[in-house]
Every structure is written in C-alpha cells, then in structure tokens.
Design a protein around this motif. Structure first.
Motif, PDB file in Angstrom:
ATOM      1  N   GLY A 284       0.801  -1.226   0.000  1.00 52.45           N
ATOM      2  CA  GLY A 284       0.000   0.000   0.000  1.00 52.45           C
ATOM      3  C   GLY A 284       0.826   1.264   0.000  1.00 52.45           C
ATOM      4  O   GLY A 284       0.277   2.357   0.051  1.00 52.45           O
ATOM      5  N   GLY A 285       2.150   1.135  -0.048  1.00 49.71           N
ATOM      6  CA  GLY A 285       2.993   2.322  -0.125  1.00 49.71           C
ATOM      7  C   GLY A 285       3.103   3.058   1.202  1.00 49.71           C
ATOM      8  O   GLY A 285       2.648   2.586   2.248  1.00 49.71           O
ATOM      9  N   ARG A 286       3.752   4.214   1.121  1.00 42.79           N
ATOM     10  CA  ARG A 286       3.991   5.049   2.293  1.00 42.79           C
ATOM     11  C   ARG A 286       2.698   5.340   3.060  1.00 42.79           C
ATOM     12  O   ARG A 286       1.673   5.639   2.443  1.00 42.79           O
ATOM     13  N   ALA A 287       2.770   5.278   4.373  1.00 38.83           N
ATOM     14  CA  ALA A 287       1.608   5.627   5.194  1.00 38.83           C
ATOM     15  C   ALA A 287       1.506   7.145   5.252  1.00 38.83           C
ATOM     16  O   ALA A 287       1.976   7.780   6.181  1.00 38.83           O
ATOM     17  N   ILE A 288       0.930   7.713   4.206  1.00 34.73           N
ATOM     18  CA  ILE A 288       0.848   9.169   4.160  1.00 34.73           C
ATOM     19  C   ILE A 288      -0.456   9.640   4.799  1.00 34.73           C
ATOM     20  O   ILE A 288      -1.447   8.920   4.809  1.00 34.73           O
ATOM     21  N   GLN A 289      -0.415  10.850   5.317  1.00 34.47           N
ATOM     22  CA  GLN A 289      -1.597  11.470   5.927  1.00 34.47           C
ATOM     23  C   GLN A 289      -2.231  12.339   4.856  1.00 34.47           C
ATOM     24  O   GLN A 289      -1.674  13.349   4.472  1.00 34.47           O
ATOM     25  N   TYR A 290      -3.383  11.941   4.366  1.00 31.60           N
ATOM     26  CA  TYR A 290      -4.015  12.747   3.319  1.00 31.60           C
ATOM     27  C   TYR A 290      -4.559  14.048   3.898  1.00 31.60           C
ATOM     28  O   TYR A 290      -5.120  14.057   4.982  1.00 31.60           O
ATOM     29  N   PRO A 291      -4.416  15.151   3.146  1.00 31.97           N
ATOM     30  CA  PRO A 291      -5.017  16.407   3.601  1.00 31.97           C
ATOM     31  C   PRO A 291      -6.536  16.376   3.384  1.00 31.97           C
ATOM     32  O   PRO A 291      -7.052  15.460   2.744  1.00 31.97           O
ATOM     33  N   ALA A 292      -7.216  17.364   3.916  1.00 31.43           N
ATOM     34  CA  ALA A 292      -8.662  17.451   3.692  1.00 31.43           C
ATOM     35  C   ALA A 292      -8.912  17.683   2.205  1.00 31.43           C
ATOM     36  O   ALA A 292      -8.079  18.266   1.505  1.00 31.43           O
ATOM     37  N   LEU A 293     -10.061  17.226   1.736  1.00 32.31           N
ATOM     38  CA  LEU A 293     -10.367  17.296   0.300  1.00 32.31           C
ATOM     39  C   LEU A 293     -10.281  18.711  -0.252  1.00 32.31           C
ATOM     40  O   LEU A 293      -9.882  18.923  -1.389  1.00 32.31           O
ATOM     41  N   ASN A 294     -10.677  19.700   0.562  1.00 33.00           N
ATOM     42  CA  ASN A 294     -10.671  21.074   0.039  1.00 33.00           C
ATOM     43  C   ASN A 294      -9.346  21.800   0.271  1.00 33.00           C
ATOM     44  O   ASN A 294      -9.250  22.996   0.053  1.00 33.00           O
ATOM     45  N   ASN A 295      -8.316  21.073   0.689  1.00 30.22           N
ATOM     46  CA  ASN A 295      -6.995  21.709   0.791  1.00 30.22           C
ATOM     47  C   ASN A 295      -6.475  22.086  -0.600  1.00 30.22           C
ATOM     48  O   ASN A 295      -6.979  21.588  -1.611  1.00 30.22           O
ATOM     49  N   SER A 296      -5.430  22.909  -0.625  1.00 28.44           N
ATOM     50  CA  SER A 296      -4.944  23.440  -1.908  1.00 28.44           C
ATOM     51  C   SER A 296      -4.258  22.352  -2.740  1.00 28.44           C
ATOM     52  O   SER A 296      -3.853  21.313  -2.229  1.00 28.44           O
TER      53      SER A 296
END
Ligand code: FAD
Ligand code: ZN
Lengths: 77, 417
Positions: free
Chosen positions: A20-32
């Motif tokens: 599943g790749g890097r455990a990244i923290q996704y930003p909120a959908l409306n972020n830039s």
C-alpha cells in the motif's frame, strides 16, 4: 523474502500481501493543490525506516500499518 | 593511450601488466567549475560531452563507490526507443543514434549489438496498443515493425507461440535497431575519455553535504573535506533523493529494488532481445552464452540491494513460459539495484529550485539506454544555460503543474510500480 507481521494472522509470507505504499496522511479534500502535491508526490527518502501500509489480500483482507527498515527489511513495532 | 592492435601487441610482451588505469588517480583540487555527483554512466557521459562538445574540463566527477558500481553496472544492458510519447521516444531515439558511433568516438569497444528488440503481445487489445506505439515511432522516423505470431516464431527459435501456452503470443512489436550495449564498458569508456581530456574522477569519496548561501551552492562537503564550485549536478540515481534533501528539495520518487538474473552459459540460441508482457520477463544472450533475464520490480520500497525470492520465482516462471527450454538451465547469479522511480515513471532532468544545482535522476529501471543522450543534453545545459528541447518535458516542476509524462496512460499514481 519478507515475513510481514499481520496484526491478525501473525508473520506471513510476502506473496500473500499487496503493497500500500507510504503511510501518508491525506489532507482534507478542500486543501490546496500544492498541499495535495506535497502529500501525493513528494517523498522524504532521507530516513532509513518508513511507515507503510500492507493489505493482507490472501489472508484476513485487512489493511494495516507497519514500520520497516529499508536496509535490513526488519519490521519494528 | 590509444587502444589499437599495436598497443595490444606491445602490452602482450609485458604480460599485460602495464596498461594505464582507465581513469587517472587524482588529488582533488580545492575548487572546480562544475562538480558532478555520481560516476555512473550518466555523470560520466555528461563529463565526456562537457569536454568534447564544450571544451569544459575544469570538472570533478565524484563517487562514493567506484566507476559504474551503481545501476550502470547492474542493469540488463538493453537499449531501444519504443516509447509512445514524444518526450520519452525522442530522447531515447537520439541515444540510439549516438550508440552507433560511440565505440569509435571513445576508442573503447562498447559491444553495441543492434540485434533487435521484440516486445510480445498476448491479446488483441495489447497488439492494437503496440500498433499505435509503432505508428507514433514511425512518425518520429524510427524503423519499427509489427510481427505476427508466425513471424515471431520464425525470428526467434525456441519461443513458445502455441495456442496452448499459458498466455499465447499473438504478435509483437519489433525494433531492429534495439539491442544491447556492454554496461561496464560504457562507464569505463566515458570515464577514460573524460579523464584523458583533463576531467578529474574521484572514487570512494561520498558527498556528505553542500555548502550554500542564499539559494546558491558554493561547494560540496565530502569525507575528504570541502570542495568549492560554480555549479553542481546531482546524478546519483537512488541516492539523489537523499542528496537533494540536504538542500531542502524533496523529490517525487520511490526507491524500489529491481533484480537481474544470469543462467549458466549455453550454445548460441537467442540472437535478439525478447520481452514477455504477461507478467514481465525479458531475456537476451551474452557473447559468453549466458542468458540474461530481468523482470518486474520487487514492488515495495527498499534500499537493501538484496532481492526478494518471490520475484525471482515470478520472473523465471514467465521466462520459462516464453522459452520452455529454460526450465532445464541453472541460475548462476542474481543481483539487485535500487531503482529511483518518480510518480509518473519518468526521469527528472534539468534545473532545480536551487539556482546553480542541476538534477538528473529518476531513471529507475530504464535509464541505461538514454545514457549518451542525457550526457549530451545535460552538458549543453551546464555549458550554455540553455535548456535543450529534449530535456524540457523532464522538468521537476511537472509534478506540481500536472504536465506528467504518462507513458503508461494511467495518470498520476504514487507508488506506480
Ligand atoms: C536490475 C536492473 C536492470 C536494469 N535494466 C535496464 C535495461 O535493460 N535498460 C535500461 O535502459 N536501463 C536499465 N536499468 C536502469 C539503468 O541501470 C539506470 O537507469 C542507469 O544505469 C542509471 O545510471 P546513472 O548514471 O544515472 O546512475 P548510477 O549508475 O546508479 O550512478 C549513480 C552513482 O552515484 C553514486 N553515489 C550515490 N551516492 C553518492 C554520494 N553521496 N556521493 C557520491 N556519489 C554517490 C553511486 O555510487 C553511483 O555510482 C536497470 C536497472 C536495474 C537496477
Ligand atoms: Zn492477516
């Protein structure tokens, strides 16, 4: 050959898993766009250990997060 | 010294003990015009063309290991230009033209062997896709053919094109000018030429940092002290990411293990390079008779340069589906390299956010074939400050702007491989 520690099934052979790749923290959908660019594309490759996701496809079908050393392939909990 | 029949004869009288080193041993100076980090094929080619095309020789090529000890000396030596998108095709096709005369130019036998590259299709859909790729290549002036499965069988003895194969072969894309080039010779040939022209090559000396002032690099730090310079090129494949992070540049790439395999030597059986696309396995035969094979990556991030057993099994299973006789051969060696794979699968070449720092990395498992073209173009950029057209699509900022080079046609996809 990795023996991947599944929290449900214990150590299992890597062929049972999907990466599943890097455990990244996704930003909120409306972020830039630039926030999303930083998260989706940019990688910090300066460390020896990373947090990553694995999916136990041929087992309990569970996603989980582990810490792994990229040089020794050892898992740390 | 020029290599020739005469020099061979002369040195045979002294038991071949007195050949000069490929690259002269040097003491590093305190300052250079240009420093190239990474003595792989790409870095050394850049140094060669800086000297040859631009008469710039105040150059240091520095490596933490030895000449060509990175992915340059670990790849499966295949060169070809069968890419759909112009950006990829043009750079690799330019390289294919350069390979042809390079042994003469470098006075070093690179063993360029245009034995033909055959990319197998296993479904009508795949063959359609190959057809459109072939047409795109023809528009770019390349020589390429589509073969039927019967033509594949005629061209490649030993291949299984029968209907009861696990993944039957229904045709192929054939690039006659594709083939193999001896990878070590490429590193040594460029190193020797650059060194003879006056370029300094320093081995076993890792770059540990950069000295910088106001977005401008003033020099590098190494285990042997600091060295000043006007410009720096990072051309260090999988280490580029870590090096760039020392000046706060994050690169959009994953580092993933890729393996290669060699069988015991057998009599000549295969005079082309064949790629099997149901799963992935590709194969060619060396002059010594060994079969060289490669396949997909190990699929997860790694810096270990140590292969996963499941991908060995997987690659060899595909290879035996393609050539059943392989099942009776023994595997002699296998090894790995760390592939630096950007998020769209294509390289990052050109300028960086730091004023006088240039980047050439992200070539992953596919950059050997581009070596001379990258060296040529990068030398032009460093010497003239004009970004050559061939390199423009490979800019780092394409990930931000969205101008990805999407050869696979599946869009931006982190951990693509
Ligand atoms: C198994 C395998 C098979 C492949 N098969 C093919 C193929 O068939 N065809 C193809 O076109 N491509 C192939 N490739 C890809 C190809 O090998 C690479 O894209 C290409 O060789 C990269 O060349 P380079 O000069 O950029 O990098 P490298 O040759 O890796 O050179 C980078 C250099 O940087 C040095 N370095 C690292 N860190 C530092 C530091 N801190 N300071 C100083 N120096 C440093 C390293 O020691 C190394 O010598 C394959 C790759 C692998 C791993
Ligand atoms: Zn499980």
């Amino acid at each position: 050959m990795l023996l991947i520690p599944c929290p449900n099934c214990g150590e299992r052979d890597e062929i049972e898993f999907d990466y599943g790749g890097r455990a990244i923290q996704y930003p909120a959908l409306n972020n830039s766009m630039s926030d999303w660019h930083m998260v989706l594309h940019q990688r910090d490759n300066s460390t020896e250990t990373i947090e990553e996701f694995w999916y136990h496809q041929s087992g309990c079908e569970c996603w989980f997060k582990v810490t792994r050393n990229l040089n020794t392939h050892e898992f740390e909990s | 010294m020029k290599y020739s029949g005469f020099s061979l004869l002369k040195n045979s009288f002294s038991g071949h003990k007195h050949w000069p080193n490929i690259a002269a041993d040097i003491e590093p100076k305190s300052r250079y015009d240009i420093i190239i980090v990474g003595a792989g094929g790409h870095g050394l080619a850049t140094a060669h063309y800086l000297a040859k095309n631009h008469q710039i020789t105040d150059v240091l090529v520095i490596d933490s290991g030895w000449i060509g000890g990175g992915n340059t000396g670990r790849n499966t030596t295949i060169v070809r230009s069968d890419y759909l998108l112009n950006a990829s095709f043009k750079l690799k096709d330019f390289a294919l033209q350069l390979w042809q005369a390079l042994s003469q130019e470098l006075n070093f036998n690179l063993m360029y062997s245009p034995r033909g590259y055959i990319d197998l299709a296993h479904s009508d859909g795949e063959l359609e896709h190959f057809l459109s790729r072939a047409n795109a290549m023809r528009l770019g002036g390349a020589n390429v053919e589509i073969l039927s499965s019967q033509q594949v069988a005629d061209r490649v003895p030993g291949i299984d094109v029968s209907d009861n194969a696990r993944f039957p072969v229904c045709g192929a894309l054939y690039q006659p000018d594709g083939g193999v080039v001896r990878h070590d010779a490429v590193a040594w040939g460029f190193a020797r030429s650059a060194s003879t022209a006056g370029v300094h090559i320093l081995q076993n000396c890792p770059v540990t940092g950069f000295t910088a002032k106001d977005n401008h690099i003033t020099g590098i730090s190494t285990t042997r002290g600091n060295i000043e310079c006007n410009k720096v090129l990072i051309s260090a494949a999988s280490a580029s990411s870590k090096l760039a992070s020392m000046v706060d540049i994050k690169l959009p790439m994953d580092l993933i293990n890729v393996q290669a395999f060699v069988s015991e030597p057998v009599k000549p059986i295969l005079d082309s390079v064949v790629n099997y696309n149901a799963g992935l396995a590709y194969i060619s035969q060396t002059d010594k008779g060994e079969l060289v094979m490669g396949g997909a990556t190990d699929g997860y991030e790694s810096l270990a340069r140590r292969g996963s057993f499941s991908s060995i099994e997987d690659t060899l299973a595909r290879a035996t589906q393609m050539f059943p006789f392989i099942s009776r051969l023994r595997l002699m060696r296998h090894w790995s390299g760390t592939a630096d794979i950007p998020m769209d699968g294509n390289a990052i070449v050109g300028r960086s956010p730091v004023e006088n720092l240039y980047l050439n990395c992200g070539w992953g498992y596919a950059g050997f074939k581009a070596t001379p073209a990258v060296g040529w173009s990068m030398a032009e950029l460093l010497a003239t400050e004009q970004l050559p057209q061939l390199l423009q699509p490979f800019a780092l900022d394409r990930f931000k702007s969205g101008a990805l080079i999407d050869d696979a046609g599946i869009g931006p996809y982190p951990w693509l491989h």
